[in-house]
Design an enzyme around this catalytic site. Sequence first.
Site, PDB file in Angstrom:
ATOM      1  N   LYS A  45       0.850  -1.193   0.000  1.00 56.72           N
ATOM      2  CA  LYS A  45       0.000   0.000   0.000  1.00 56.72           C
ATOM      3  C   LYS A  45       0.892   1.252   0.000  1.00 56.72           C
ATOM      4  O   LYS A  45       1.866   1.340   0.769  1.00 56.72           O
ATOM      5  CB  LYS A  45      -0.878  -0.036   1.256  1.00 56.72           C
ATOM      6  CG  LYS A  45      -1.654   1.242   1.552  1.00 56.72           C
ATOM      7  CD  LYS A  45      -2.915   1.364   0.723  1.00 56.72           C
ATOM      8  CE  LYS A  45      -3.616   2.690   1.029  1.00 56.72           C
ATOM      9  NZ  LYS A  45      -4.682   2.985   0.061  1.00 56.72           N
ATOM     10  N   CYS A 135      -3.583   8.286  -7.697  1.00 62.81           N
ATOM     11  CA  CYS A 135      -4.669   8.579  -6.760  1.00 62.81           C
ATOM     12  C   CYS A 135      -5.464   9.798  -7.221  1.00 62.81           C
ATOM     13  O   CYS A 135      -4.925  10.886  -7.325  1.00 62.81           O
ATOM     14  CB  CYS A 135      -4.116   8.831  -5.366  1.00 62.81           C
ATOM     15  SG  CYS A 135      -3.903   7.296  -4.478  1.00 62.81           S
ATOM     16  N   LYS A 173       3.068   3.589 -12.308  1.00 61.42           N
ATOM     17  CA  LYS A 173       1.657   3.176 -12.378  1.00 61.42           C
ATOM     18  C   LYS A 173       0.830   4.335 -12.913  1.00 61.42           C
ATOM     19  O   LYS A 173       0.806   5.418 -12.361  1.00 61.42           O
ATOM     20  CB  LYS A 173       1.169   2.766 -10.987  1.00 61.42           C
ATOM     21  CG  LYS A 173      -0.276   2.298 -10.967  1.00 61.42           C
ATOM     22  CD  LYS A 173      -0.626   1.679  -9.630  1.00 61.42           C
ATOM     23  CE  LYS A 173      -2.068   1.267  -9.552  1.00 61.42           C
ATOM     24  NZ  LYS A 173      -2.393   0.685  -8.249  1.00 61.42           N
ATOM     25  N   THR A 201      -7.281   3.806 -10.391  1.00 62.47           N
ATOM     26  CA  THR A 201      -8.740   3.942 -10.381  1.00 62.47           C
ATOM     27  C   THR A 201      -9.234   5.100 -11.241  1.00 62.47           C
ATOM     28  O   THR A 201      -8.521   6.055 -11.493  1.00 62.47           O
ATOM     29  CB  THR A 201      -9.243   4.113  -8.941  1.00 62.47           C
ATOM     30  OG1 THR A 201      -8.538   5.215  -8.375  1.00 62.47           O
ATOM     31  CG2 THR A 201      -8.988   2.883  -8.122  1.00 62.47           C
ATOM     32  N   CYS A 351     -34.936 -12.046 -28.146  1.00 62.60           N
ATOM     33  CA  CYS A 351     -34.269 -11.699 -29.401  1.00 62.60           C
ATOM     34  C   CYS A 351     -35.263 -11.001 -30.321  1.00 62.60           C
ATOM     35  O   CYS A 351     -34.927 -10.043 -31.001  1.00 62.60           O
ATOM     36  CB  CYS A 351     -33.702 -12.943 -30.073  1.00 62.60           C
ATOM     37  SG  CYS A 351     -34.942 -14.214 -30.362  1.00 62.60           S
ATOM     38  N   CYS A 400     -30.797  -9.692 -42.239  1.00 59.27           N
ATOM     39  CA  CYS A 400     -30.019  -9.510 -41.007  1.00 59.27           C
ATOM     40  C   CYS A 400     -28.749  -8.724 -41.314  1.00 59.27           C
ATOM     41  O   CYS A 400     -27.997  -9.071 -42.220  1.00 59.27           O
ATOM     42  CB  CYS A 400     -29.673 -10.882 -40.426  1.00 59.27           C
ATOM     43  SG  CYS A 400     -28.508 -10.821 -39.077  1.00 59.27           S
ATOM     44  N   CYS A 410     -29.609 -13.022 -25.942  1.00 63.19           N
ATOM     45  CA  CYS A 410     -30.092 -14.401 -25.728  1.00 63.19           C
ATOM     46  C   CYS A 410     -29.535 -14.971 -24.426  1.00 63.19           C
ATOM     47  O   CYS A 410     -28.329 -14.967 -24.209  1.00 63.19           O
ATOM     48  CB  CYS A 410     -29.687 -15.289 -26.896  1.00 63.19           C
ATOM     49  SG  CYS A 410     -30.218 -16.998 -26.661  1.00 63.19           S
TER      50      CYS A 410
HETATM   51  C1  LIG Z   1      -9.853   1.045  -1.645  1.00 61.83           C
HETATM   52  C2  LIG Z   1      -8.759   1.212  -2.626  1.00 61.83           C
HETATM   53  C3  LIG Z   1      -7.577   1.823  -2.255  1.00 61.83           C
HETATM   54  C4  LIG Z   1      -6.543   1.964  -3.163  1.00 61.83           C
HETATM   55  N1  LIG Z   1      -5.387   2.530  -2.759  1.00 61.83           N
HETATM   56  C5  LIG Z   1      -4.347   2.601  -3.652  1.00 61.83           C
HETATM   57  C6  LIG Z   1      -3.093   3.066  -3.265  1.00 61.83           C
HETATM   58  O1  LIG Z   1      -2.873   3.418  -2.103  1.00 61.83           O
HETATM   59  N2  LIG Z   1      -2.116   3.133  -4.175  1.00 61.83           N
HETATM   60  C7  LIG Z   1      -2.297   2.724  -5.470  1.00 61.83           C
HETATM   61  O2  LIG Z   1      -1.383   2.788  -6.274  1.00 61.83           O
HETATM   62  N3  LIG Z   1      -3.489   2.265  -5.873  1.00 61.83           N
HETATM   63  C8  LIG Z   1      -4.508   2.178  -4.991  1.00 61.83           C
HETATM   64  N4  LIG Z   1      -5.691   1.645  -5.394  1.00 61.83           N
HETATM   65  C9  LIG Z   1      -5.851   1.194  -6.802  1.00 61.83           C
HETATM   66  C10 LIG Z   1      -5.582  -0.301  -6.957  1.00 61.83           C
HETATM   67  O3  LIG Z   1      -4.250  -0.606  -6.671  1.00 61.83           O
HETATM   68  C11 LIG Z   1      -5.883  -0.778  -8.386  1.00 61.83           C
HETATM   69  O4  LIG Z   1      -5.103  -0.023  -9.253  1.00 61.83           O
HETATM   70  C12 LIG Z   1      -7.325  -0.607  -8.761  1.00 61.83           C
HETATM   71  O5  LIG Z   1      -8.137  -0.912  -7.664  1.00 61.83           O
HETATM   72  C13 LIG Z   1      -7.722  -1.474  -9.968  1.00 61.83           C
HETATM   73  O6  LIG Z   1      -7.670  -2.841  -9.699  1.00 61.83           O
HETATM   74  P1  LIG Z   1      -8.934  -3.756  -9.277  1.00 61.83           P
HETATM   75  O7  LIG Z   1      -9.976  -3.539 -10.301  1.00 61.83           O
HETATM   76  O8  LIG Z   1      -8.413  -5.139  -9.200  1.00 61.83           O
HETATM   77  O9  LIG Z   1      -9.388  -3.256  -7.948  1.00 61.83           O
HETATM   78  C14 LIG Z   1      -6.700   1.509  -4.481  1.00 61.83           C
HETATM   79  C15 LIG Z   1      -7.893   0.904  -4.849  1.00 61.83           C
HETATM   80  C16 LIG Z   1      -8.906   0.739  -3.946  1.00 61.83           C
HETATM   81  C17 LIG Z   1     -10.177   0.047  -4.364  1.00 61.83           C
HETATM   82  S1  SF4 Z   2     -30.145  -7.566 -37.318  1.00 62.08           S
HETATM   83 FE1  SF4 Z   2     -29.508  -9.701 -37.291  1.00 62.08          FE
HETATM   84  S2  SF4 Z   2     -27.887  -9.756 -35.764  1.00 62.08           S
HETATM   85 FE2  SF4 Z   2     -28.998  -7.831 -35.424  1.00 62.08          FE
HETATM   86  S3  SF4 Z   2     -30.563  -8.363 -33.908  1.00 62.08           S
HETATM   87 FE3  SF4 Z   2     -31.531  -8.619 -35.890  1.00 62.08          FE
HETATM   88  S4  SF4 Z   2     -31.210 -10.813 -36.342  1.00 62.08           S
HETATM   89 FE4  SF4 Z   2     -29.776 -10.287 -34.703  1.00 62.08          FE
HETATM   90  S1  SF4 Z   3     -33.630 -18.390 -26.146  1.00 63.28           S
HETATM   91 FE1  SF4 Z   3     -32.432 -17.001 -27.423  1.00 63.28          FE
HETATM   92  S2  SF4 Z   3     -33.102 -17.510 -29.496  1.00 63.28           S
HETATM   93 FE2  SF4 Z   3     -34.631 -18.377 -28.126  1.00 63.28          FE
HETATM   94  S3  SF4 Z   3     -36.192 -16.831 -27.943  1.00 63.28           S
HETATM   95 FE3  SF4 Z   3     -34.767 -16.479 -26.250  1.00 63.28          FE
HETATM   96  S4  SF4 Z   3     -33.303 -14.982 -27.058  1.00 63.28           S
HETATM   97 FE4  SF4 Z   3     -34.389 -15.816 -28.810  1.00 63.28          FE
END
Ligand SMILES: Cc1cc2nc3c(=O)[nH]c(=O)nc-3n(C[C@H](O)[C@H](O)[C@H](O)COP(=O)(O)O)c2cc1C
Ligand code: SF4
Ligand code: SF4
Lengths: 459, 441
Positions: A45, A135, A173, A201, A351, A400, A410
């Site tokens: 961290k 950050c 980063k 983030t 669909c 289509c 679907c």
């Molecule tokens: C609660 C929280 C605190 C974070 N604190 C830091 C930090 O102190 N330093 C840092 O570089 N990134 C920090 N991050 C960013 C994370 O390291 C990471 O880049 C980001 O969450 C994306 O990854 P994820 O989708 O797996 O969470 C933080 C993220 C979260 C959610």
């Molecule tokens: S145009 Fe073709 S691909 Fe697009 S929703 Fe209709 S049937 Fe599906």
């Molecule tokens: S299951 Fe898929 S193909 Fe069948 S009615 Fe629903 S969306 Fe259409």
Amino acid sequence: MSDLRVNFAGIRAPNPFWLASAPPTNSGYQVNKAFEAGWGGAVWKTIGAPVLNISNRYGGLSVAGQRLVAINNVELISDRPLEVNLREIAEVKRLWPDRALIVSAMVEADPRAWRDIILMIEDTGADGIELNYGCPQGMSERGMGAAVGQIPESCEMNTAWVTSVARIPVIVKLTPNVTHITVPARAALRGGAQALSLINTINSIMSVDLDTLMITPSIGGRGTHGGYAGPAVKPIALNMLTELCQDEVVRASRVPISGMGGITTWRDAAEFLLLGASSLQVCTAAMHYGYRIVEDLIDGLSNWMDDHGFATLDDVIGRSLPQVSTFGDLDLSYRAVARIDPERCIRCNLCYAACNDTAHQCIDLYSPEGLRVQPGFDVRANGRAVADTRPTPQVREDDCVGCALCANVCPVDGCIEMVPVPSGRQSVTWNELTAAQPEVGSDWDAMQRYRAENRIDIH
Amino acid sequence: MDELQPAERFQESLPPLTAHEAALEANRCLYCYDAPCLQACPTHIDIPTFIRKIATGNLRGSARTILEANFLGGTCARVCPVQELCEGACVLGRDHTPIQIGRLQRYAVDYVQQRGIRMFQPGPPTGLKVAVVGSGPAGLSCSAELARLGYEVTLYERRELGGGLSTYGIIVLREPIEVALREVEALRDLGVQVVTGHELSERAHLEELLAAFDAVFLAVGLGAVPALGIPGEEYVTDGLAFIEASKLDLAHLEVGRRVLVIGAGNTAVDAATIARRMGAEVTVVYRRTEAEMTAYAHEYHFALHEGIQYRFLTQPVALLHRQGQVVGLECVRMELGEADASGRPRPQPLPGSNFVLPADQVIKAIGQEKPRLAQALGLALEGGYIAVDDAFETSIPRVFAGGDCIRARGVASTVMAVQDGKLAAQGIHARLAAARQETLL
Ligand SMILES: Cc1cc2nc3c(=O)[nH]c(=O)nc-3n(C[C@H](O)[C@H](O)[C@H](O)COP(=O)(O)O)c2cc1C
Ligand code: SF4
Ligand code: SF4
Ligand SMILES: Cc1cc2nc3c(=O)[nH]c(=O)nc-3n(C[C@H](O)[C@H](O)[C@H](O)COP(=O)(O)OP(=O)(O)OC[C@H]3O[C@@H](n4cnc5c(N)ncnc54)[C@H](O)[C@@H]3O)c2cc1C
Ligand code: SF4
């Protein structure tokens, strides 16, 4: 059994799964426990300037009952005293020589401040340093974090201060809160970075509480934007990773990239690797389920690699990049149409609704007797037997356009397939076409003539 | 189960969904287009819409969607044979489990009813008056629909409490009395005058109603359990009376130690379940086999799960008693013969196969008698039930009928009665509006 070992800019680890710098890597107790669970590395961290964290820091996003599809935080860097963090980092590294232990840092824009902290970090025996230029709240107002990441000159200068001192690898980063991710990336490389990592983030307002009308998280009646992470950000992260991996300057530098942003399962991990990440970081998924998820991350990835005959991570990394193209280079003559498998279809008729209301009205309904019917039903009919008289959807393939909306709505896996069909036209890209006939791209009449010549009918 | 107190043993067998369960289940629904569940529901409740509203947290809107199509949505959510109706048609049933539509419906309707949220307003007055006779599902549904159309409605019920069989006939495991009574209250909120303890018994009385009202709707249901026609009949417990007693005053319900239930329909399962939950050893006696039972398969399995025994191909011939106390049931074994009018094989007694099943209580649950009132009123009949046309009008002009008392075809059920009531109200509305047009011309 595939080999999951990584060597990332000289930092070695038994597997590519590292905990991102965040709450899961806040203390020695935690990182020890994470390593016991099997994590290949951890980015401590962020340490640096003195801060006070605030209470009520996280907002959560739920989608259709699924909790924590994303998290948003108004947390700052570590609020534990520097000495405590440094002592614990040294202890953990001593206990776990084979794991990657990287320390994230952030200080004010002053070469001396950076120099001091780099030396202290190196004294712990850590394997690398990650510069937190991401950050988006709290620190940026003080000229740190995103304030550095968003200004290429600052990014380059701060990085250069660090790399001129550091003897261990320096990872920069990147913040996703920029227009072009390659701009800060190139700046970091000019500053001498040995590796990049992304994404930090994304700026976000999580939600408004409909009972209290407060924005969440509400901190004593006020709120602010926070950093967005978790499964919901994965497509954005993958795109930024791809942009970096395709950037000629980044490619030429050959620096490795640590990918993160929404990695929750081994499937996500494989996708990041295929698009060029050399190591992977995880934060939100660990916050949601705890360290134990690493077992399936490793097991799933390694089974998948075995199934595909990939022996090492190098066989996987960047493997899908050659497919990434630009719109101008896509084949305009390629044609795919939707085809419904009547055996799998459960007749939810979603669909039909989708194509009819918001696509190209080319799905028809057929009664069990094979007659084309309109939607609707006989109000006198009731009972479970009505299920047997449900009409079945069928695509009029000639009409289509292959938008694939139906296949996306679907609910049954593999029920609607987008089937390639011959278009009867020579393959041509937009770039080729407009190079040969520039008027087609600038004049509607020319475009109409081109379509008529090639029998392209748009309804 | 034996460790449970009687009150616990008689709680609704399906607990209400928690908010979390409801959200998960509602989110599982695909929101089908032209959904089969909607079509399968006899009252055509817009099921995908009400479920979606639960998913989005719009419970009041959800309840409105339900109650607009079916004023007795709370009762139906509990008593409908959903496996045969909406849930049986759910597209998710094909590969895995259908959506629990009934329980979701209960969740939404309970939400507004428990909070006393008023859902509907009476319509702008038409100046027309309708008398409804019988406060079961058909009568309530018709009254509600008419009130919303702006009619002045008076509902007559011969019993002390309104609700018909929902109040007196459906066992508490499925529907507690309060739920049925809440629906009667909701009707009063719509301005309907509910007059209980008032029986319609003769033609003259009907004429009085026709003089005072613009139309009369008969929703009198069916009669008592028919006689078995066996010696000792006077000692047989009437299944409906037994269920009724269990609903009104469980503490004083008289239950034997060894109980025999005659009949194999849904009422038999209900009576047997009550006796069983009161601690009795219960056997259902039926003259045909498992294959011909009229009870739904899920009811039969429920009964087996409760520990209720079944004795097939067994016909009672006499009730044995000693000093006014039941001691057993003499039966004869049956075998299946040729198909009868119903298409089911006709059971025939095996001569000389008589035997005695010991018992200290025998309950009969062999259906209900056809509406007797119909003859007294001079109404045309169809197979013993009141005959009606497409608008639910009987052979006497301005007299309409619906519910069990007209069900010459199909299975009698609450939801069918509700739909009859709704459609009859529309029929009455159409006829009265047409008549008014004529007088104006
Ligand atoms: C609660 C929280 C605190 C974070 N604190 C830091 C930090 O102190 N330093 C840092 O570089 N990134 C920090 N991050 C960013 C994370 O390291 C990471 O880049 C980001 O969450 C994306 O990854 P994820 O989708 O797996 O969470 C933080 C993220 C979260 C959610
Ligand atoms: S145009 Fe073709 S691909 Fe697009 S929703 Fe209709 S049937 Fe599906
Ligand atoms: S299951 Fe898929 S193909 Fe069948 S009615 Fe629903 S969306 Fe259409
Ligand atoms: C034991 C039992 C269990 C059942 N279980 C289920 C079930 O689980 N699910 C299901 O869907 N259906 C069930 N049914 C069937 C369901 O209860 C009926 O189909 C439904 O109640 C019919 O409604 P109705 O309005 O036509 O008649 P009823 O509910 O019978 O109501 C008729 C009303 O009219 C009143 N009345 C009769 N004559 C007069 C008169 N002359 N003057 C004034 N008032 C009069 C009666 O007192 C009664 O209140 C069950 C029935 C029984 C007997
Ligand atoms: S059929 Fe099932 S999935 Fe489809 S709308 Fe009805 S309840 Fe939902």
